[in-house]
Design a protein around this motif. Structure first.
Motif, PDB file in Angstrom:
ATOM      1  N   VAL A   1       0.829  -1.205   0.000  1.00  0.00           N
ATOM      2  CA  VAL A   1       0.000   0.000   0.000  1.00  0.00           C
ATOM      3  C   VAL A   1       0.861   1.252   0.000  1.00  0.00           C
ATOM      4  O   VAL A   1       0.549   2.232  -0.694  1.00  0.00           O
ATOM      5  N   SER A   2       1.951   1.251   0.741  1.00  0.00           N
ATOM      6  CA  SER A   2       2.827   2.427   0.745  1.00  0.00           C
ATOM      7  C   SER A   2       3.425   2.659  -0.635  1.00  0.00           C
ATOM      8  O   SER A   2       3.615   3.817  -1.046  1.00  0.00           O
TER       9      SER A   2
ATOM     10  N   LEU B   1       3.726   6.092  -5.513  1.00  0.00           N
ATOM     11  CA  LEU B   1       3.583   6.306  -6.957  1.00  0.00           C
ATOM     12  C   LEU B   1       2.489   7.331  -7.255  1.00  0.00           C
ATOM     13  O   LEU B   1       2.609   8.135  -8.187  1.00  0.00           O
ATOM     14  N   LEU B   2       1.425   7.307  -6.465  1.00  0.00           N
ATOM     15  CA  LEU B   2       0.377   8.332  -6.590  1.00  0.00           C
ATOM     16  C   LEU B   2       0.970   9.720  -6.387  1.00  0.00           C
ATOM     17  O   LEU B   2       0.750  10.630  -7.195  1.00  0.00           O
TER      18      LEU B   2
ATOM     19  N   GLN C   1     -11.334   3.609  10.617  1.00  0.00           N
ATOM     20  CA  GLN C   1     -10.135   2.977  11.180  1.00  0.00           C
ATOM     21  C   GLN C   1      -8.871   3.294  10.392  1.00  0.00           C
ATOM     22  O   GLN C   1      -7.792   2.798  10.710  1.00  0.00           O
ATOM     23  N   GLY C   2      -8.994   4.131   9.354  1.00  0.00           N
ATOM     24  CA  GLY C   2      -7.839   4.484   8.554  1.00  0.00           C
ATOM     25  C   GLY C   2      -7.486   3.460   7.497  1.00  0.00           C
ATOM     26  O   GLY C   2      -6.407   3.528   6.907  1.00  0.00           O
ATOM     27  N   GLN C   3      -8.382   2.515   7.223  1.00  0.00           N
ATOM     28  CA  GLN C   3      -8.131   1.494   6.204  1.00  0.00           C
ATOM     29  C   GLN C   3      -8.556   2.024   4.838  1.00  0.00           C
ATOM     30  O   GLN C   3      -9.640   2.602   4.697  1.00  0.00           O
ATOM     31  N   LEU C   4      -7.696   1.815   3.833  1.00  0.00           N
ATOM     32  CA  LEU C   4      -7.979   2.329   2.498  1.00  0.00           C
ATOM     33  C   LEU C   4      -9.184   1.625   1.891  1.00  0.00           C
ATOM     34  O   LEU C   4      -9.410   0.426   2.112  1.00  0.00           O
ATOM     35  N   LEU C   5      -9.940   2.394   1.095  1.00  0.00           N
ATOM     36  CA  LEU C   5     -11.186   1.902   0.522  1.00  0.00           C
ATOM     37  C   LEU C   5     -11.130   1.854  -0.994  1.00  0.00           C
ATOM     38  O   LEU C   5     -10.345   2.557  -1.632  1.00  0.00           O
TER      39      LEU C   5
ATOM     40  N   LEU D   1      -4.682  -6.807   0.635  1.00  0.00           N
ATOM     41  CA  LEU D   1      -6.012  -6.484   1.144  1.00  0.00           C
ATOM     42  C   LEU D   1      -7.123  -7.186   0.373  1.00  0.00           C
ATOM     43  O   LEU D   1      -8.278  -7.150   0.788  1.00  0.00           O
ATOM     44  N   GLN D   2      -6.759  -7.779  -0.769  1.00  0.00           N
ATOM     45  CA  GLN D   2      -7.726  -8.499  -1.608  1.00  0.00           C
ATOM     46  C   GLN D   2      -8.877  -7.595  -2.064  1.00  0.00           C
ATOM     47  O   GLN D   2     -10.062  -7.964  -2.003  1.00  0.00           O
TER      48      GLN D   2
END
Length: 411
Positions: free
Chosen positions: A194-195, A200-201, A300-304, A282-283
């Motif tokens: 994820v990092s 890259l973003l 919770q700060g989890q990416l969506l 994260l699937q």
């Protein structure tokens, strides 16, 4: 009060009648407008509302003198003039004229429901049935979360045939060259998956500014887009930025798509393009927007994913936007403006290419492109499953579906 279309904010100041009378072409009328509205704003600050109404009558006279085709680009300005006129009449306690002006604003295309709903300048009319009816009529256009809620969801059992989505291998020579030329491994870093997506973003966001008022260059791959933008010191629209990020992800071996985010209103040309990159850890697909350097999280700060953000907008669950989200380092993005207004509007329909690959949208003779559009169930039922079109020598096959699982299938 004083609502202006974003593209016209810089065009509107106040000038003399003699100059206005010569404003017949689009360019002349724009020149007239560039001397009109900021001085009107100054009059507003001084509470000189009667003077402003006189000036609006002058502006409308010049607008009405334009040829029909010349008027069209200024329809939004007319709607905002009528809205402002309603505000000033209301502030002057002139209820009948305030109501008539608000009705004309709606008839001219004023759709900013969120603003009209809370604008204290219109409080004189809040209890009026006619005003309430007009306000309700624009909710379908301007309350974008409400519009999503009314879409009635997708059709998970829909069985329309779709082609298989494909993702170009990182071993493709063009992607290998992109990875090496721009040292994408170093940019992505040695952190977790994820990092690396986020690094890259950020990189794409820093390389090229967003410029939504320009067409992208004819050759539309990451290498050429980056080269041209640096050489010409120019920017790209959101589709160009998403193309660069998509190819950077593919070059790093990640499955990714660029996704067109479209409003319900087919006449609204203000759509957006972002990226979805698949996380093996994260699937699921993750939302990445290089135009605004944005990604979205739950409480919770989890990416969506795009799908999760849309669902949370509809059912009211919390959403968080990364605090560094911004437009060209000039405007910080807030979740209220970016998610609940801009993206809520543009998540009604979603579209992505069947094949995710290098140089996909560069037009060459005989090229055939395929796209899939995900539609709400009620809309999909009215659309053909497949539509074929031609633009010059390029052919397009457009698939419609309301099966979100098929659209967001794992790569």
């Amino acid at each position: 009060m004083f609502r202006l279309l974003p593209l016209l904010v810089a065009l509107l100041l106040f000038n003399s009648v003699s100059r206005a009378q010569s404003a017949q072409s689009k360019e002349q009328f724009e020149a007239y407008c560039t001397t009109f509205f900021p001085k009107v704003q100054a009059l507003s600050a001084a509470k000189e509302y009667r003077q402003i109404l006189d000036r609006y009558a002058e502006w409308e006279q010049q607008y009405n003198a334009l040829a029909p085709a010349t008027k069209q680009p200024f329809r939004g300005t007319l709607a905002n003039v009528e809205y402002n006129r309603a505000c000033y009449y209301a502030l002057l306690q002139d209820r009948p004229n305030a109501l008539r002006s608000f009705q004309r604003a709606v008839a001219s295309g004023y759709h900013d429901y969120a603003n009209a709903k809370v604008d204290s300048d219109l409080d004189l009319m809040r209890g009026d049935k006619g005003f309430q009816q007009q306000l309700a009529s624009i909710r379908e256009f301007g309350d974008y979360v409400y519009v999503l809620q009314q879409a009635k969801g997708y059709a998970p059992s829909e069985a329309r045939p779709l082609p298989a989505f494909t993702y170009q291998s990182a071993e493709d020579a063009h992607l290998v060259a992109l990875r090496k030329t721009h040292k994408l491994d170093s940019i992505a870093g040695a952190g977790n998956e994820v990092s690396r997506f986020i690094n890259l973003l950020h990189w794409v966001h820093e390389q090229v500014p967003h410029d939504g008022n320009r067409e992208n260059p004819a050759v539309r791959n990451a290498q050429d887009l980056l080269r041209v933008c640096r050489a010409e010191k120019r920017g790209l629209n959101c589709r160009g930025l998403a193309t660069i990020l998509n190819e950077a992800y593919l070059a790093m071996g990640y499955r990714a798509r660029f996704v067109g985010c479209l409003p319900k209103d087919s006449t609204d040309q203000d759509s957006h393009v972002i990226n979805a990159v698949y996380s093996n850890t994260l699937q699921k697909w993750l939302w990445m927007d290089p135009t605004n350097d944005a990604y979205v999280m739950n409480e919770q700060g989890q990416l969506l994913s795009i799908e999760e953000v849309r669902a949370r907008l509809i059912d009211g669950r919390p959403l968080l936007l990364n605090p560094t989200a911004n437009w060209n380092h000039r405007v910080s993005k807030t979740k209220e403006d970016y998610l609940y207004r801009y993206m809520a509007k543009n998540l009604y329909k979603l579209q992505c290419p069947v094949s995710s690959q290098y140089d996909l949208e560069t037009r060459t003779p005989g090229k055939a492109l395929q796209y899939v559009t995900l539609l709400p169930a009620a809309v999909s039922a009215t659309r053909p499953a497949v539509r074929n079109t031609q633009d010059g020598t390029t052919s397009f096959t457009l698939y419609n579906t309301s099966n979100a699982a098929a659209f967001w299938q794992k790569p």
